[in-house]
Design an enzyme around this catalytic site. Structure first.
Site, short mmCIF file in Angstrom:
data_model
loop_
_atom_site.label_atom_id
_atom_site.label_comp_id
_atom_site.label_asym_id
_atom_site.label_seq_id
_atom_site.Cartn_x
_atom_site.Cartn_y
_atom_site.Cartn_z
N THR A 10 0.80 -1.22 0.00
CA THR A 10 0.00 0.00 0.00
C THR A 10 0.83 1.27 0.00
O THR A 10 0.66 2.14 -0.86
CB THR A 10 -0.95 0.00 1.22
N ASP A 57 -4.03 0.96 -5.74
CA ASP A 57 -2.60 0.75 -5.58
C ASP A 57 -2.15 -0.62 -6.09
O ASP A 57 -1.02 -0.78 -6.54
CB ASP A 57 -2.19 0.92 -4.12
#
Length: 434
Positions: A92, A260
């Site tokens: 992330t 992401d």
């Protein structure tokens, strides 16, 4: 990473040169850790707000499930990519910083969700002191800082990396991450910012949704909990676009939705203790999960290499300088001497954590090879800058940043990206302004 002001000075008229020097002095004076006062509005600038939204762990294939009609509507009214290729490691924080800097993790320095630095100690996403420490982030210039350096205004709503000062500046508006803030509340805050007068409204805002990631980790990407989170986020996006439309502003905002990375299923029984990979006596494990960082203890270097390097049943290990070239990873000082990559659907975590984890629960993970279909991310955009009804080929997530800079009309900072793959998404496909 400098913006090249000195080389441009000689070609600028004296009056303009003086104004630019004054602006530079002002920027230096503002380089403190305190939040920055928004600069005065420049009426000569195009005033089209840019809103960047990330849905953590939204896999590209999720759009085909029929669970996100509002997101589909945005795609139908604008442009979508087949998918985005995330950067390695598919975690992330590294990828969110790549999206807004155009630098791969190996270059901006946020090389994992968990990492070590000889001067800064240990970084964990759960540690607010580490999250707020500027030196973890100063390897890149996020788009909101570049905008502010150009006299525009930036805002971040829970964006990973958005609450730390970078090179002396905070975003003009910023809300620190708090998982208790609901999806609708996040949207309401952004709508409030975008509803301000042109003299104070942010030019670029970054908004983050995390609930899909959490539910997918806990219950698996195909679980009812993950699907419910997907639908809540989609409802929030519908509220956002409906509110903008009611104010007559929807077609005046460049809206980009990304993720992401994707998410893979981790079946029951496919988790192992990282101590079974290498013992604490032999090495310090700097990161766990899927991309495992291993720093051999002094005197154990040869023993650890002999034990780890090469292919194993559910993972493979390399020296940091010998990782697959397509990962563009292995030069940054924060990357330890050996990196082990888990196979898709396998996790390696601390033994104590493993003992406390549910034994019969399917889970979800990312962090695997970026080339895997399960790791593919989304790109969807609509607004005055974008074509309607177009689908463009897949591209690397480093290419998002130069697009953001172009939409804001600012000179991009040094980055690894290339706007060329995204030019077909734009109504004006001319060469990027220098």
């Amino acid at each position: 990473m400098r913006r090249g002001y000195h080389s441009a000075m000689h070609s600028i008229a004296p009056a303009a040169r003086a104004a630019l020097l004054a602006a530079l002095v002002s920027l230096v004076a503002c380089a403190t850790r305190a939040p920055q006062t928004p600069p005065p509005h420049d009426p000569s600038r195009a005033d089209t707000p840019l809103l960047l939204i990330s849905i953590d762990s939204f896999r590209a294939s999720y759009l085909e499930l029929g669970l996100t009609p509002n997101l589909q509507r945005i795609a139908d009214q604008g442009v979508r990519a087949q998918w985005i290729n995330p950067s390695y490691p598919t975690q992330t924080f590294p990828n969110h910083y790549t999206l807004v800097t155009g630098l791969r993790p190996d270059h901006h320095g946020v090389i994992h969700n968990t990492m070590r630095d000889p001067d800064l100690g240990r970084f964990r996403v759960s540690d607010p002191n580490a999250i707020g420490e500027t030196r973890w982030w100063d390897g890149g210039e996020p788009i909101w800082i570049g905008a502010q350096n150009a006299g525009l205004r930036g805002a971040t709503m829970l964006w990973p990396g958005g609450e730390a000062p970078v090179r002396g500046q905070h975003a003009n508006r910023s809300r620190a991450f708090d998982p208790k803030i609901t999806e609708i509340a996040r949207v309401e805050q952004v709508l409030e910012w975008l509803g301000e007068p042109a003299t104070t409204r942010p030019h670029v805002t970054a908004l983050y949704f995390d609930s899909l990631d959490k539910e997918s980790h806990d219950y698996g990407p195909n679980s009812p909990q993950a699907r419910a989170a997907m639908q809540r986020i989609d409802s929030a996006l519908g509220h956002l676009t409906d509110a903008l439309a009611a104010r007559g502003e929807l077609d005046r905002v460049n809206l980009i939705v990304v993720s992401d990375h994707g998410m893979a299923e981790v079946p029951v029984g496919q988790r192992m203790a990282v101590e079974d990979i290498v013992t604490p006596q032999q090495a310090v494990v700097t990161s766990v999960g899927q991309s495992i960082g291993v720093a051999p203890n002094p005197g154990f270097e040869a023993e650890v290499e002999k034990r780890l390097l090469g292919r194993h049943d559910h993972y493979q290990c390399w020296r940091k300088g010998e990782l697959p070239a397509r990962w563009h990873y292995g030069t940054h000082p924060r990357i330890p001497a050996i990196v082990c990559q888990m196979d898709e659907g396998w996790d390696a975590i601390e033994g104590e954590v493993l003992k406390k984890s549910p034994k019969n629960q399917t889970r979800g993970s990312h962090g695997y090879d970026p080339a895997l279909p399960s790791m593919r991310a989304i790109f969807i955009a609509r607004g005055p800058a974008f074509r309607q009804g177009a689908t463009i080929p897949a591209f690397d997530n480093i290419d998002v940043y130069p697009l953001l800079a172009r939409l804001l009309g600012i000179k991009p900072a040094k980055n690894d990206g290339d706007i060329a793959p995204l030019l077909p998404a734009l109504k004006d496909q001319g060469a990027q302004k220098k």
